[in-house]
Design a protein around this motif. Sequence first.
Motif, short mmCIF file in Angstrom:
data_model
loop_
_atom_site.label_atom_id
_atom_site.label_comp_id
_atom_site.label_asym_id
_atom_site.label_seq_id
_atom_site.Cartn_x
_atom_site.Cartn_y
_atom_site.Cartn_z
N ALA A 195 0.82 -1.22 0.00
CA ALA A 195 0.00 0.00 0.00
C ALA A 195 0.85 1.27 0.00
N ALA A 196 0.68 2.14 0.99
CA ALA A 196 1.38 3.42 1.03
C ALA A 196 2.90 3.25 1.11
N ALA A 197 3.37 2.20 1.75
CA ALA A 197 4.81 1.95 1.83
C ALA A 197 5.36 1.63 0.44
N LYS A 198 4.63 0.85 -0.33
CA LYS A 198 5.03 0.53 -1.70
C LYS A 198 5.06 1.78 -2.56
N ALA A 199 4.04 2.60 -2.43
CA ALA A 199 3.98 3.84 -3.21
C ALA A 199 5.14 4.77 -2.85
N PHE A 202 8.81 8.10 2.33
CA PHE A 202 8.92 6.72 2.80
C PHE A 202 9.24 6.67 4.30
N VAL A 203 10.14 7.52 4.74
CA VAL A 203 10.53 7.55 6.16
C VAL A 203 9.32 7.90 7.02
N ARG A 204 8.50 8.84 6.57
CA ARG A 204 7.29 9.21 7.32
C ARG A 204 6.28 8.05 7.34
N VAL A 205 6.10 7.38 6.21
CA VAL A 205 5.16 6.26 6.14
C VAL A 205 5.63 5.13 7.06
N LEU A 206 6.92 4.86 7.06
CA LEU A 206 7.48 3.75 7.83
C LEU A 206 7.18 3.88 9.33
N ARG A 207 7.08 5.10 9.82
CA ARG A 207 6.79 5.33 11.25
C ARG A 207 5.44 4.77 11.66
N ARG A 208 4.52 4.64 10.71
CA ARG A 208 3.16 4.18 11.02
C ARG A 208 2.96 2.70 10.71
#
Length: 84
Positions: free
Chosen positions: A10-14, A43-49
Amino acid sequence: MAKGTVRYWAAAKAAAGVGEEPYDAGTLAEALDAARERHPGEFVRVLRRCSFLIDGDPVGTRGHETVRLAEGGTVEVLPPFAGG
């Protein structure tokens, strides 16, 4: 060091711009640090979630530096999903 695959969903892939890539790391923390270096910014911001599965098992609240990676293993990076 172990070699395996990191799969992004999902968002991590994007944010990463790829669906999967190899890891060469001993722990989840090392694999994620390398991924952050390859994919700075959103990506760094998405990874936090995100939550993580290691070979199908949830990481939960364990410290990422304590989660050992296996040779030929798979890390699943799962952002929060809406719906059901």
